[in-house]
Scaffold this active site. Structure first.
Site, short mmCIF file in Angstrom:
data_model
loop_
_atom_site.label_atom_id
_atom_site.label_comp_id
_atom_site.label_asym_id
_atom_site.label_seq_id
_atom_site.Cartn_x
_atom_site.Cartn_y
_atom_site.Cartn_z
N ASP A 173 0.83 -1.23 0.00
CA ASP A 173 0.00 0.00 0.00
C ASP A 173 0.86 1.27 0.00
O ASP A 173 1.52 1.57 1.01
CB ASP A 173 -0.91 0.05 1.23
CG ASP A 173 -1.89 -1.12 1.32
OD1 ASP A 173 -1.51 -2.24 0.93
OD2 ASP A 173 -3.01 -0.90 1.80
N HIS A 214 -10.61 2.02 0.47
CA HIS A 214 -10.64 3.49 0.37
C HIS A 214 -10.52 3.98 -1.07
O HIS A 214 -10.38 5.18 -1.30
CB HIS A 214 -9.49 4.09 1.19
CG HIS A 214 -9.73 4.03 2.66
ND1 HIS A 214 -10.81 4.64 3.26
CD2 HIS A 214 -9.05 3.42 3.65
CE1 HIS A 214 -10.77 4.43 4.56
NE2 HIS A 214 -9.73 3.67 4.83
N ASN A 221 -4.34 3.99 -0.49
CA ASN A 221 -4.13 5.18 0.34
C ASN A 221 -3.25 6.22 -0.35
O ASN A 221 -2.58 7.02 0.31
CB ASN A 221 -3.49 4.77 1.67
CG ASN A 221 -4.23 3.63 2.33
OD1 ASN A 221 -3.75 2.51 2.37
ND2 ASN A 221 -5.42 3.90 2.82
N HIS A 278 -7.37 -7.61 -0.53
CA HIS A 278 -7.27 -6.48 0.39
C HIS A 278 -8.17 -6.78 1.59
O HIS A 278 -9.39 -6.63 1.52
CB HIS A 278 -7.73 -5.22 -0.35
CG HIS A 278 -7.31 -3.95 0.28
ND1 HIS A 278 -6.03 -3.43 0.16
CD2 HIS A 278 -7.99 -3.06 1.05
CE1 HIS A 278 -5.95 -2.29 0.80
NE2 HIS A 278 -7.13 -2.04 1.37
N HIS A 305 -3.59 -4.16 2.79
CA HIS A 305 -4.53 -3.44 3.66
C HIS A 305 -4.01 -3.20 5.08
O HIS A 305 -4.21 -2.12 5.62
CB HIS A 305 -5.91 -4.12 3.75
CG HIS A 305 -6.86 -3.43 4.68
ND1 HIS A 305 -7.33 -2.15 4.46
CD2 HIS A 305 -7.43 -3.84 5.85
CE1 HIS A 305 -8.15 -1.81 5.45
NE2 HIS A 305 -8.22 -2.81 6.31
FE LIG Z 1 -7.24 -0.57 2.94
#
Ligand SMILES: [Fe+2]
Length: 271
Positions: free
Chosen positions: A9, A69, A41, A159, A184
Protein backbone atom coordinates in the site's frame (compact mmCIF):
# COMPACT_ATOMS: atom_id res chain seq x y z
CA UNK A 1 10.39 -16.67 -16.54
CA UNK A 2 8.18 -13.67 -15.79
CA UNK A 3 9.40 -11.43 -12.97
CA UNK A 4 6.80 -9.38 -11.08
CA UNK A 5 7.52 -6.52 -8.66
CA UNK A 6 4.58 -5.54 -6.41
CA UNK A 7 4.68 -2.63 -3.92
CA UNK A 8 2.61 -2.73 -0.70
CA UNK A 9 0.00 0.00 0.00
CA UNK A 10 1.55 3.28 -1.18
CA UNK A 11 0.43 5.76 1.48
CA UNK A 12 0.33 9.47 0.78
CA UNK A 13 3.21 11.65 -0.28
CA UNK A 14 5.92 9.79 1.73
CA UNK A 15 4.85 6.55 0.03
CA UNK A 16 4.88 8.09 -3.43
CA UNK A 17 8.30 9.63 -2.75
CA UNK A 18 9.64 6.27 -1.54
CA UNK A 19 8.47 4.41 -4.65
CA UNK A 20 9.79 7.13 -6.98
CA UNK A 21 13.15 7.11 -5.21
CA UNK A 22 13.58 3.32 -5.03
CA UNK A 23 12.16 2.23 -8.36
CA UNK A 24 15.04 3.24 -10.68
CA UNK A 25 17.49 1.15 -8.62
CA UNK A 26 15.06 -1.78 -8.43
CA UNK A 27 14.48 -1.69 -12.18
CA UNK A 28 18.25 -1.87 -12.68
CA UNK A 29 19.00 -4.54 -10.08
CA UNK A 30 15.92 -6.79 -10.41
CA UNK A 31 14.95 -6.16 -14.04
CA UNK A 32 11.25 -6.97 -13.49
CA UNK A 33 8.95 -7.53 -16.47
CA UNK A 34 6.08 -5.79 -14.74
CA UNK A 35 5.71 -3.37 -11.81
CA UNK A 36 2.46 -3.29 -9.80
CA UNK A 37 1.34 -1.36 -6.71
CA UNK A 38 -1.56 -1.19 -4.29
CA UNK A 39 -2.75 2.44 -4.14
CA UNK A 40 -5.66 2.32 -1.67
CA UNK A 41 -4.13 5.18 0.34
CA UNK A 42 -2.29 7.00 -2.45
CA UNK A 43 -3.82 10.49 -2.22
CA UNK A 44 -3.19 11.87 1.28
CA UNK A 45 -3.97 8.51 2.84
CA UNK A 46 -7.34 7.78 1.25
CA UNK A 47 -8.20 6.92 -2.32
CA UNK A 48 -6.67 7.82 -5.64
CA UNK A 49 -6.65 10.90 -7.85
CA UNK A 50 -5.49 11.39 -11.44
CA UNK A 51 -2.54 13.51 -10.27
CA UNK A 52 -1.19 11.02 -7.74
CA UNK A 53 -1.78 8.03 -10.00
CA UNK A 54 0.02 9.66 -12.90
CA UNK A 55 3.01 10.38 -10.64
CA UNK A 56 3.48 6.62 -10.25
CA UNK A 57 2.72 5.87 -13.92
CA UNK A 58 5.54 8.26 -14.87
CA UNK A 59 7.80 6.50 -12.34
CA UNK A 60 7.24 3.16 -14.10
CA UNK A 61 4.37 1.43 -12.29
CA UNK A 62 2.34 -0.48 -14.88
CA UNK A 63 -0.72 -1.71 -12.95
CA UNK A 64 -2.62 -0.73 -9.80
CA UNK A 65 -5.02 -2.22 -7.28
CA UNK A 66 -7.12 -0.15 -4.88
CA UNK A 67 -9.05 -1.25 -1.78
CA UNK A 68 -11.67 -0.18 0.74
CA UNK A 69 -10.64 3.49 0.37
CA UNK A 70 -10.27 3.46 -3.42
CA UNK A 71 -13.24 5.78 -3.96
CA UNK A 72 -12.75 7.96 -0.84
CA UNK A 73 -11.98 11.08 -2.88
CA UNK A 74 -15.42 10.66 -4.52
CA UNK A 75 -15.52 12.41 -7.93
CA UNK A 76 -11.73 12.83 -7.99
CA UNK A 77 -11.24 9.09 -7.41
CA UNK A 78 -13.93 8.14 -9.91
CA UNK A 79 -12.19 10.34 -12.48
CA UNK A 80 -8.93 8.40 -11.94
CA UNK A 81 -10.66 5.02 -12.38
CA UNK A 82 -12.32 6.32 -15.55
CA UNK A 83 -9.19 7.93 -17.00
CA UNK A 84 -6.96 4.85 -16.64
CA UNK A 85 -9.36 1.87 -16.74
CA UNK A 86 -6.77 -0.34 -18.42
CA UNK A 87 -4.30 0.14 -15.53
CA UNK A 88 -6.35 0.48 -12.32
CA UNK A 89 -8.41 -2.33 -10.88
CA UNK A 90 -11.23 -1.85 -8.38
CA UNK A 91 -12.43 -4.66 -6.11
CA UNK A 92 -14.56 -7.17 -8.04
CA UNK A 93 -16.88 -7.89 -5.09
CA UNK A 94 -18.32 -4.39 -4.58
CA UNK A 95 -21.47 -3.19 -6.36
CA UNK A 96 -21.17 -2.80 -10.10
CA UNK A 97 -22.52 0.73 -9.84
CA UNK A 98 -18.96 1.86 -9.08
CA UNK A 99 -16.91 2.86 -12.14
CA UNK A 100 -13.69 1.19 -13.20
CA UNK A 101 -12.62 -2.27 -14.30
CA UNK A 102 -12.33 -5.38 -12.15
CA UNK A 103 -9.49 -6.82 -14.25
CA UNK A 104 -6.43 -5.39 -15.97
CA UNK A 105 -4.69 -7.18 -18.82
CA UNK A 106 -1.15 -5.87 -18.74
CA UNK A 107 1.18 -6.41 -21.68
CA UNK A 108 4.73 -7.50 -20.84
CA UNK A 109 7.65 -8.71 -22.95
CA UNK A 110 6.78 -12.28 -21.87
CA UNK A 111 3.01 -12.07 -22.55
CA UNK A 112 -0.16 -10.78 -20.90
CA UNK A 113 -0.53 -10.65 -17.11
CA UNK A 114 -4.03 -10.66 -15.61
CA UNK A 115 -4.45 -8.53 -12.48
CA UNK A 116 -7.46 -8.90 -10.17
CA UNK A 117 -8.51 -7.49 -6.85
CA UNK A 118 -10.96 -8.56 -4.10
CA UNK A 119 -11.93 -7.26 -0.66
CA UNK A 120 -12.22 -9.36 2.46
CA UNK A 121 -15.41 -9.37 4.54
CA UNK A 122 -14.04 -10.10 8.02
CA UNK A 123 -13.41 -7.06 10.29
CA UNK A 124 -13.64 -4.74 7.25
CA UNK A 125 -15.40 -1.42 7.67
CA UNK A 126 -17.73 -1.13 4.68
CA UNK A 127 -17.02 2.09 2.76
CA UNK A 128 -19.47 1.18 0.00
CA UNK A 129 -23.20 1.75 -0.41
CA UNK A 130 -24.01 -1.97 -0.50
CA UNK A 131 -22.50 -4.95 1.31
CA UNK A 132 -19.22 -6.44 0.15
CA UNK A 133 -20.14 -9.81 -1.36
CA UNK A 134 -18.23 -13.02 -0.71
CA UNK A 135 -14.81 -12.87 -2.37
CA UNK A 136 -14.84 -16.68 -2.60
CA UNK A 137 -18.03 -16.70 -4.66
CA UNK A 138 -16.97 -13.67 -6.72
CA UNK A 139 -13.55 -14.99 -7.71
CA UNK A 140 -14.91 -18.13 -9.40
CA UNK A 141 -17.02 -16.07 -11.78
CA UNK A 142 -14.21 -13.54 -12.24
CA UNK A 143 -11.81 -16.28 -13.35
CA UNK A 144 -14.33 -17.62 -15.87
CA UNK A 145 -14.89 -14.15 -17.30
CA UNK A 146 -11.29 -12.93 -17.43
CA UNK A 147 -8.69 -15.71 -17.47
CA UNK A 148 -7.75 -16.98 -20.92
CA UNK A 149 -5.26 -19.62 -22.04
CA UNK A 150 -2.93 -17.13 -23.73
CA UNK A 151 -2.19 -15.29 -20.45
CA UNK A 152 1.16 -16.02 -18.81
CA UNK A 153 0.25 -15.18 -15.20
CA UNK A 154 -2.64 -14.16 -12.94
CA UNK A 155 -2.01 -11.99 -9.86
CA UNK A 156 -4.69 -11.36 -7.24
CA UNK A 157 -4.47 -8.62 -4.61
CA UNK A 158 -6.65 -9.63 -1.63
CA UNK A 159 -7.27 -6.48 0.39
CA UNK A 160 -8.37 -7.76 3.77
CA UNK A 161 -7.85 -7.48 7.52
CA UNK A 162 -8.18 -10.99 8.92
CA UNK A 163 -5.16 -13.24 8.47
CA UNK A 164 -7.37 -16.34 8.53
CA UNK A 165 -9.53 -15.08 5.67
CA UNK A 166 -6.40 -14.19 3.70
CA UNK A 167 -4.79 -17.60 4.16
CA UNK A 168 -8.05 -19.34 3.30
CA UNK A 169 -8.38 -17.25 0.12
CA UNK A 170 -4.81 -18.19 -0.83
CA UNK A 171 -5.58 -21.90 -0.50
CA UNK A 172 -8.88 -21.45 -2.32
CA UNK A 173 -6.98 -20.08 -5.32
CA UNK A 174 -3.96 -22.41 -5.09
CA UNK A 175 -3.25 -23.75 -8.57
CA UNK A 176 -5.80 -21.42 -10.19
CA UNK A 177 -3.66 -18.25 -10.18
CA UNK A 178 0.06 -17.43 -10.05
CA UNK A 179 0.00 -15.28 -6.90
CA UNK A 180 -2.29 -14.17 -4.09
CA UNK A 181 -0.87 -11.11 -2.33
CA UNK A 182 -2.48 -9.66 0.78
CA UNK A 183 -2.70 -5.90 1.35
CA UNK A 184 -4.53 -3.44 3.66
CA UNK A 185 -2.97 -3.93 7.14
CA UNK A 186 0.21 -1.97 6.22
CA UNK A 187 2.25 -4.43 8.29
CA UNK A 188 4.33 -6.91 6.28
CA UNK A 189 4.13 -10.56 7.24
CA UNK A 190 7.00 -13.06 7.15
CA UNK A 191 5.12 -15.94 5.51
CA UNK A 192 5.95 -15.64 1.81
CA UNK A 193 5.77 -19.12 0.29
CA UNK A 194 4.69 -21.19 -2.67
CA UNK A 195 1.51 -23.13 -1.89
CA UNK A 196 1.34 -26.86 -2.85
CA UNK A 197 -0.26 -26.32 -6.27
CA UNK A 198 2.13 -23.54 -7.32
CA UNK A 199 0.54 -20.27 -6.20
CA UNK A 200 2.85 -17.70 -4.58
CA UNK A 201 1.31 -16.43 -1.35
CA UNK A 202 1.95 -13.65 1.18
CA UNK A 203 -0.53 -12.62 3.91
CA UNK A 204 0.44 -8.93 3.68
CA UNK A 205 3.01 -7.11 1.58
CA UNK A 206 3.08 -4.11 3.97
CA UNK A 207 3.22 -0.38 3.28
CA UNK A 208 5.25 2.19 1.42
CA UNK A 209 4.82 5.21 3.65
CA UNK A 210 6.13 7.31 6.53
CA UNK A 211 8.33 5.21 8.80
CA UNK A 212 7.76 7.22 11.99
CA UNK A 213 3.97 6.79 11.94
CA UNK A 214 1.13 4.47 12.89
CA UNK A 215 0.26 2.65 9.67
CA UNK A 216 1.27 5.72 7.64
CA UNK A 217 -0.62 8.41 9.60
CA UNK A 218 0.67 10.90 12.21
CA UNK A 219 1.43 8.88 15.33
CA UNK A 220 0.22 11.68 17.67
CA UNK A 221 -3.26 11.60 16.09
CA UNK A 222 -3.47 7.84 16.28
CA UNK A 223 -2.43 7.92 19.94
CA UNK A 224 -5.00 10.60 20.76
CA UNK A 225 -7.76 8.52 19.21
CA UNK A 226 -6.74 5.51 21.33
CA UNK A 227 -6.29 7.53 24.51
CA UNK A 228 -9.44 9.67 24.28
CA UNK A 229 -11.70 7.26 22.41
CA UNK A 230 -12.87 10.26 20.38
CA UNK A 231 -13.01 10.35 16.62
CA UNK A 232 -10.25 12.41 15.07
CA UNK A 233 -9.29 12.65 11.43
CA UNK A 234 -5.86 11.47 10.42
CA UNK A 235 -3.15 13.28 8.46
CA UNK A 236 -0.19 11.95 6.59
CA UNK A 237 3.17 13.20 7.94
CA UNK A 238 4.22 14.80 4.67
CA UNK A 239 7.46 16.04 6.24
CA UNK A 240 8.62 12.46 6.92
CA UNK A 241 12.35 12.00 6.54
CA UNK A 242 12.26 8.22 6.29
CA UNK A 243 9.89 5.74 4.72
CA UNK A 244 9.11 2.07 5.00
CA UNK A 245 9.44 0.49 1.59
CA UNK A 246 7.84 -2.92 1.18
CA UNK A 247 7.62 -4.95 -1.98
CA UNK A 248 7.52 -8.52 -3.14
CA UNK A 249 9.25 -10.11 -6.10
CA UNK A 250 7.66 -13.16 -7.71
CA UNK A 251 9.01 -15.29 -10.51
CA UNK A 252 6.49 -17.20 -12.62
CA UNK A 253 7.13 -19.93 -15.17
CA UNK A 254 5.11 -18.52 -18.05
CA UNK A 255 4.56 -21.95 -19.61
CA UNK A 256 2.97 -23.54 -16.50
CA UNK A 257 1.79 -20.15 -15.05
CA UNK A 258 2.92 -21.42 -11.64
CA UNK A 259 5.18 -19.45 -9.30
CA UNK A 260 8.71 -20.68 -8.81
CA UNK A 261 9.94 -18.09 -6.33
CA UNK A 262 8.64 -15.38 -4.01
CA UNK A 263 10.66 -12.99 -1.89
CA UNK A 264 9.23 -10.30 0.38
CA UNK A 265 11.29 -7.20 1.18
CA UNK A 266 11.14 -4.57 3.93
CA UNK A 267 13.48 -1.60 4.07
CA UNK A 268 13.70 1.78 5.73
CA UNK A 269 14.90 4.40 3.26
CA UNK A 270 15.70 8.12 3.49
CA UNK A 271 13.47 10.48 1.55
FE1 LIG B 1 -7.24 -0.57 2.94
Amino acid sequence: MLKILFFGDVSGEPGRKAVKKALPQLLASENPDVVLANVDNLAHGKGITVKTLEELIRAGVMGFTSGNHGFSKKELSEEAFKKHPELVVRPANIPNTYPGQTAAKIATKKGTLLLGHFLGQVFMENQFHDPISSPFAAVDQWLIENQTADMVATVIDFHAEATSEKKAFGYYLDGKVSAVLGTHTHIPTADAKILPEGTAYLTDVGMCGAADSVLGVRKEQSLRRFLSNEYMSFDIPEDAKQAELTYVIIEVDETTKKAINIKANYEIISL
